[in-house]
Design a protein around this motif. Structure first.
Motif, PDB file in Angstrom:
ATOM      1  N   THR A   1      -8.075   6.379  -3.420  1.00  0.00           N
ATOM      2  CA  THR A   1      -7.979   6.364  -2.039  1.00  0.00           C
ATOM      3  C   THR A   1      -8.680   6.170  -1.807  1.00  0.00           C
ATOM      4  O   THR A   1      -9.172   5.730  -1.149  1.00  0.00           O
ATOM      5  CB  THR A   1      -6.849   6.984  -1.998  1.00  0.00           C
TER       6      THR A   1
ATOM      7  N   LYS B   1      -5.323  10.273  -7.798  1.00  0.00           N
ATOM      8  CA  LYS B   1      -4.675   9.561  -6.338  1.00  0.00           C
ATOM      9  C   LYS B   1      -6.287   9.239  -5.530  1.00  0.00           C
ATOM     10  O   LYS B   1      -6.253   8.818  -4.504  1.00  0.00           O
ATOM     11  CB  LYS B   1      -3.093  10.025  -5.761  1.00  0.00           C
TER      12      LYS B   1
ATOM     13  N   PHE C   1      -3.057   5.829   6.007  1.00  0.00           N
ATOM     14  CA  PHE C   1      -2.838   7.628   5.570  1.00  0.00           C
ATOM     15  C   PHE C   1      -2.438   9.123   6.352  1.00  0.00           C
ATOM     16  O   PHE C   1      -1.967   9.508   6.108  1.00  0.00           O
ATOM     17  CB  PHE C   1      -4.451   7.354   4.604  1.00  0.00           C
TER      18      PHE C   1
ATOM     19  N   LYS D   1       0.503  -1.253   0.259  1.00  0.00           N
ATOM     20  CA  LYS D   1      -0.097  -0.102  -0.176  1.00  0.00           C
ATOM     21  C   LYS D   1       0.937   1.188   0.170  1.00  0.00           C
ATOM     22  O   LYS D   1       1.828   1.357   1.389  1.00  0.00           O
ATOM     23  CB  LYS D   1      -0.903   0.268   1.526  1.00  0.00           C
TER      24      LYS D   1
ATOM     25  N   ASP E   1     -10.843   3.279  -2.091  1.00  0.00           N
ATOM     26  CA  ASP E   1     -10.280   2.753  -1.368  1.00  0.00           C
ATOM     27  C   ASP E   1     -10.275   2.079   0.283  1.00  0.00           C
ATOM     28  O   ASP E   1     -10.922   0.899   0.808  1.00  0.00           O
ATOM     29  CB  ASP E   1      -8.188   2.329  -1.013  1.00  0.00           C
TER      30      ASP E   1
ATOM     31  N   TYR F   1       0.961   5.342   0.236  1.00  0.00           N
ATOM     32  CA  TYR F   1      -0.200   6.822   0.324  1.00  0.00           C
ATOM     33  C   TYR F   1       1.715   7.409   0.489  1.00  0.00           C
ATOM     34  O   TYR F   1       2.875   7.222   1.084  1.00  0.00           O
ATOM     35  CB  TYR F   1      -0.119   6.982   1.082  1.00  0.00           C
TER      36      TYR F   1
ATOM     37  N   TRP G   1      -3.458  14.328  -5.860  1.00  0.00           N
ATOM     38  CA  TRP G   1      -3.634  14.071  -5.012  1.00  0.00           C
ATOM     39  C   TRP G   1      -5.267  14.392  -4.594  1.00  0.00           C
ATOM     40  O   TRP G   1      -5.430  14.750  -3.748  1.00  0.00           O
ATOM     41  CB  TRP G   1      -2.463  14.654  -3.946  1.00  0.00           C
TER      42      TRP G   1
END
Length: 143
Positions: free
Chosen positions: A41, A37, A108, A17, A44, A19, A33
């Motif tokens: 995320t 991403k 995260f 994973k 997820d 991050y 981001w």
């Protein structure tokens, strides 16, 4: 194709994973981001059974810290660091399954806070990351 001969101790990206990093060397936000991403995320976290309410609660905490007056920098820095403790608490100690957060979210938040360090501008950019993740979060009703 991943070459294990290159580094045998590091699994391919599809296995671990990942991050971060969230910021460039100059402290500016890596734009993915607030795009791809953040979308990945968000999905997820949803797949790991995080509720949209739990995610929004953390986002609201980011906004609460951000809205503190500029002269409260030390208080902001303390509250930013406390986000990691809050994530750990919600992951481990919540008796209500609906209010628990997945381990991936704790990872995260921990990585994000570590990368923010004591840079308030990075924190303000982190608020944009959280806004994007909330925006991409799938509807709890599956719509």
């Amino acid at each position: 194709m991943y070459n294990y001969q290159q580094n045998r101790n590091t699994p391919p990206d599809s296995v671990k994973k990942q991050y971060g990093p969230f910021f460039k060397e100059d402290g500016s936000l890596i734009l993915d981001w607030v795009g791809e991403k953040a979308n990945i995320t968000s999905k997820d976290f949803s797949d790991k059974k995080m509720s949209s309410t739990g995610l929004r609660n953390f986002y609201n905490e980011f906004l609460r810290i951000k809205q503190l007056p500029t002269e409260h920098k030390q208080e902001k820095l303390i509250l930013i660091k406390l986000l990691v403790a809050k994530a750990n608490y919600k992951e481990i100690n919540s008796k209500d399954r609906r209010s628990k957060i997945p381990h991936e979210f704790t990872i995260f938040i921990t990585k994000l806070v570590k990368e923010i360090g004591e840079d308030i501008k990075k924190f303000e950019n982190a608020c944009l990351i959280m806004e994007a993740i909330v925006g991409f979060f799938p509807n709890d009703k599956g719509e």
